[in-house]
Design an enzyme around this catalytic site. Structure first.
Site, PDB file in Angstrom:
ATOM      1  N   GLY A  10       0.813  -1.217   0.000  1.00 51.42           N
ATOM      2  CA  GLY A  10       0.000   0.000   0.000  1.00 51.42           C
ATOM      3  C   GLY A  10       0.841   1.258   0.000  1.00 51.42           C
ATOM      4  O   GLY A  10       0.456   2.269   0.592  1.00 51.42           O
ATOM      5  N   ALA A  11       1.985   1.222  -0.690  1.00 52.27           N
ATOM      6  CA  ALA A  11       2.871   2.391  -0.720  1.00 52.27           C
ATOM      7  C   ALA A  11       2.755   3.158  -2.029  1.00 52.27           C
ATOM      8  O   ALA A  11       3.593   3.999  -2.334  1.00 52.27           O
ATOM      9  CB  ALA A  11       4.316   1.957  -0.482  1.00 52.27           C
ATOM     10  N   SER A 139      -6.851   0.678  12.643  1.00 49.82           N
ATOM     11  CA  SER A 139      -7.623   1.929  12.687  1.00 49.82           C
ATOM     12  C   SER A 139      -8.493   1.969  13.941  1.00 49.82           C
ATOM     13  O   SER A 139      -8.928   0.924  14.439  1.00 49.82           O
ATOM     14  CB  SER A 139      -8.538   2.011  11.465  1.00 49.82           C
ATOM     15  OG  SER A 139      -9.428   3.105  11.594  1.00 49.82           O
ATOM     16  N   TYR A 164     -15.580  -2.942   7.425  1.00 50.68           N
ATOM     17  CA  TYR A 164     -14.236  -2.355   7.473  1.00 50.68           C
ATOM     18  C   TYR A 164     -13.744  -2.318   8.928  1.00 50.68           C
ATOM     19  O   TYR A 164     -12.616  -2.717   9.225  1.00 50.68           O
ATOM     20  CB  TYR A 164     -14.265  -0.938   6.876  1.00 50.68           C
ATOM     21  CG  TYR A 164     -12.976  -0.190   7.074  1.00 50.68           C
ATOM     22  CD1 TYR A 164     -11.828  -0.540   6.370  1.00 50.68           C
ATOM     23  CD2 TYR A 164     -12.886   0.860   8.001  1.00 50.68           C
ATOM     24  CE1 TYR A 164     -10.627   0.135   6.566  1.00 50.68           C
ATOM     25  CE2 TYR A 164     -11.700   1.543   8.201  1.00 50.68           C
ATOM     26  CZ  TYR A 164     -10.570   1.179   7.489  1.00 50.68           C
ATOM     27  OH  TYR A 164      -9.384   1.837   7.695  1.00 50.68           O
TER      28      TYR A 164
HETATM   29  N1  NAP Z   1      -7.187   7.317   5.512  1.00 50.78           N
HETATM   30  C1  NAP Z   1      -7.596   7.148   6.769  1.00 50.78           C
HETATM   31  O1  NAP Z   1      -8.250   8.025   7.369  1.00 50.78           O
HETATM   32  C2  NAP Z   1      -7.249   5.892   7.517  1.00 50.78           C
HETATM   33  C3  NAP Z   1      -7.597   5.828   8.877  1.00 50.78           C
HETATM   34  C4  NAP Z   1      -7.272   4.678   9.592  1.00 50.78           C
HETATM   35  C5  NAP Z   1      -6.618   3.638   8.965  1.00 50.78           C
HETATM   36  N2  NAP Z   1      -6.297   3.715   7.628  1.00 50.78           N
HETATM   37  C6  NAP Z   1      -5.605   2.582   7.024  1.00 50.78           C
HETATM   38  O2  NAP Z   1      -4.425   3.044   6.392  1.00 50.78           O
HETATM   39  C7  NAP Z   1      -4.052   2.124   5.369  1.00 50.78           C
HETATM   40  C8  NAP Z   1      -3.672   2.884   4.129  1.00 50.78           C
HETATM   41  O3  NAP Z   1      -4.805   3.581   3.670  1.00 50.78           O
HETATM   42  P1  NAP Z   1      -4.733   5.020   2.963  1.00 50.78           P
HETATM   43  O4  NAP Z   1      -5.601   5.917   3.758  1.00 50.78           O
HETATM   44  O5  NAP Z   1      -3.350   5.428   2.689  1.00 50.78           O
HETATM   45  O6  NAP Z   1      -5.566   4.677   1.614  1.00 50.78           O
HETATM   46  P2  NAP Z   1      -5.230   4.782   0.067  1.00 50.78           P
HETATM   47  O7  NAP Z   1      -4.680   6.117  -0.275  1.00 50.78           O
HETATM   48  O8  NAP Z   1      -6.486   4.341  -0.617  1.00 50.78           O
HETATM   49  O9  NAP Z   1      -4.095   3.673  -0.133  1.00 50.78           O
HETATM   50  C9  NAP Z   1      -4.393   2.303  -0.081  1.00 50.78           C
HETATM   51  C10 NAP Z   1      -3.213   1.517  -0.589  1.00 50.78           C
HETATM   52  O10 NAP Z   1      -3.528   0.122  -0.553  1.00 50.78           O
HETATM   53  C11 NAP Z   1      -3.324  -0.444  -1.856  1.00 50.78           C
HETATM   54  N3  NAP Z   1      -4.250  -1.555  -2.096  1.00 50.78           N
HETATM   55  C12 NAP Z   1      -5.598  -1.570  -1.905  1.00 50.78           C
HETATM   56  N4  NAP Z   1      -6.100  -2.766  -2.271  1.00 50.78           N
HETATM   57  C13 NAP Z   1      -5.053  -3.521  -2.703  1.00 50.78           C
HETATM   58  C14 NAP Z   1      -4.956  -4.828  -3.230  1.00 50.78           C
HETATM   59  N5  NAP Z   1      -6.020  -5.616  -3.407  1.00 50.78           N
HETATM   60  N6  NAP Z   1      -3.715  -5.290  -3.553  1.00 50.78           N
HETATM   61  C15 NAP Z   1      -2.627  -4.500  -3.420  1.00 50.78           C
HETATM   62  N7  NAP Z   1      -2.672  -3.250  -2.932  1.00 50.78           N
HETATM   63  C16 NAP Z   1      -3.879  -2.748  -2.598  1.00 50.78           C
HETATM   64  C17 NAP Z   1      -3.594   0.722  -2.809  1.00 50.78           C
HETATM   65  O11 NAP Z   1      -3.077   0.465  -4.103  1.00 50.78           O
HETATM   66  P3  NAP Z   1      -3.517   1.384  -5.381  1.00 50.78           P
HETATM   67  O12 NAP Z   1      -2.655   2.591  -5.331  1.00 50.78           O
HETATM   68  O13 NAP Z   1      -3.224   0.491  -6.542  1.00 50.78           O
HETATM   69  O14 NAP Z   1      -4.965   1.704  -5.213  1.00 50.78           O
HETATM   70  C18 NAP Z   1      -2.884   1.845  -2.059  1.00 50.78           C
HETATM   71  O15 NAP Z   1      -1.484   1.775  -2.243  1.00 50.78           O
HETATM   72  C19 NAP Z   1      -5.225   1.150   5.217  1.00 50.78           C
HETATM   73  O16 NAP Z   1      -4.904  -0.066   5.874  1.00 50.78           O
HETATM   74  C20 NAP Z   1      -6.361   1.859   5.930  1.00 50.78           C
HETATM   75  O17 NAP Z   1      -7.290   0.932   6.470  1.00 50.78           O
HETATM   76  C21 NAP Z   1      -6.609   4.830   6.895  1.00 50.78           C
END
Ligand code: NAP
Length: 292
Positions: A10-11, A139, A164
């Protein structure tokens, strides 16, 4: 972080992208697992700028699929002689219930199964590289949820946000059990809440939720701020021996009562191993009974 090898999922976006660039800037060699070629290449190009003179790696896998996750873990384990850090961070939310090719509910598969399967696949490398660290992005959305072991695939009453939240509860329970089982291996396992962060998260979840998230994001913190706890857990000496904890804002935080349930953590591990077709008994060879 100079000389350290960090595998991260997820980078290609959001919190993971910033964390990877920060760690590369501190001298680490980053090994990315991405699913999309264009996004993967773009992330790699940014890493080369953030951490020049180091040969960062890029692998492709759809982490919602068990076979793909096993394949990529085996590939990385074969190529990388040492892994100092594994950061399981890829995650998503789906507004409607979808099943993967493995017949698993897609949120559970992506957010929980992939953490388990990738970590198991890199286990020998992590143990051999000890002291090493596993960091699992969870989260605060886990709060207010509990697991129903009779319906882990959320066949009944699907609600994207609830499902989720349960997947994030799985992250914390899994990390707790991982820390217990790997005690004595000198590989720590911790989890974290990054805060509410303005990323691409939720944008593709569809319907009302995607709209709500877009509006709410005006109040969210930046990905730079959201990545701070991952970078802290990856690089700080203060947490070199801390394991099984939940962090928020670079401090130990208390997750929900349900997230501290050791019996649920043990059962989740066993059910997950069964679903993944992996043996349930990965206890570190020199493990001592955990005392928490
Ligand atoms: N944003 C928030 O407020 C928040 C709060 C609490 C926890 N989190 C957690 O933080 C983490 C990162 O989220 P983010 O907010 O940075 O979201 P994001 O910008 O949507 O990034 C998600 C990442 O996961 C990758 N991904 C998703 N599905 C995948 C799959 N099937 N196979 C391989 N890679 C996949 C995406 O790849 P692509 O670039 O190809 O889409 C992207 O690199 C998650 O675990 C989320 O639950 C987020």
């Amino acid at each position: 972080m100079r000389g350290k090898v960090v595998v991260i999922t997820g980078a290609t976006s959001g919190i993971g992208q910033v964390a990877a660039e920060k760690l590369a800037g501190m001298g680490a060699r980053m090994v990315l697992v991405a699913r999309d070629k264009a996004r993967g290449e773009a992330a790699l190009a940014r890493l080369r700028e953030a951490g020049p003179g180091v040969s960062h790696g890029l692998y492709y896998a759809d982490l919602s699929r068990i076979a793909e996750t096993k394949r990529i873990a085996a590939t990385i384990a074969a190529v990388e002689p040492r892994i100092d850090l594994l950061i399981n961070n890829a995650g998503a939310l789906f507004g409607t219930r979808q099943l993967t090719e493995d017949g698993l509910e897609r949120t559970f598969a992506t957010n929980h199964m992939a953490y388990f399967v990738l970590t198991e696949g890199l286990r020998q490398r992590l143990w051999a590289s000890a002291p090493a660290r596993v960091i699992n992005t969870a989260s605060d959305a886990h709060k207010g949820n509990q697991l129903n072991f009779n319906d882990l695939q959320s066949a009944n009453n699907y609600s994207g946000f609830k499902v989720y939240g349960r997947s994030k509860l799985c992250n914390i329970l899994y990390t707790r059990e991982l820390a217990r089982r790997w005690a004595g291996s000198h590989v720590t396992a911790n989890t974290l809440h990054p805060g509410f962060v303005a990323t691409r998260f939720g944008d593709e979840s569809g319907g009302l939720f995607a709209f709500g998230v877009r509006v709410a994001k005006t109040f969210a913190i930046s990905p730079e701020k959201g990545a701070e706890t991952i970078v802290y857990l990856a690089s700080s000496n203060e947490v070199s021996t801390t394991s099984g904890s939940y962090f928020y804002k670079c401090r130990v935080a208390t997750p929900s009562r349900e997230a501290q349930d050791d019996a649920a953590a043990k059962r989740l591990w066993e059910e997950t191993a069964k679903l993944a077709g992996l043996p349930a008994g990965s206890t570190a060879p020199q493990a001592t009974p955990a005392s928490r």
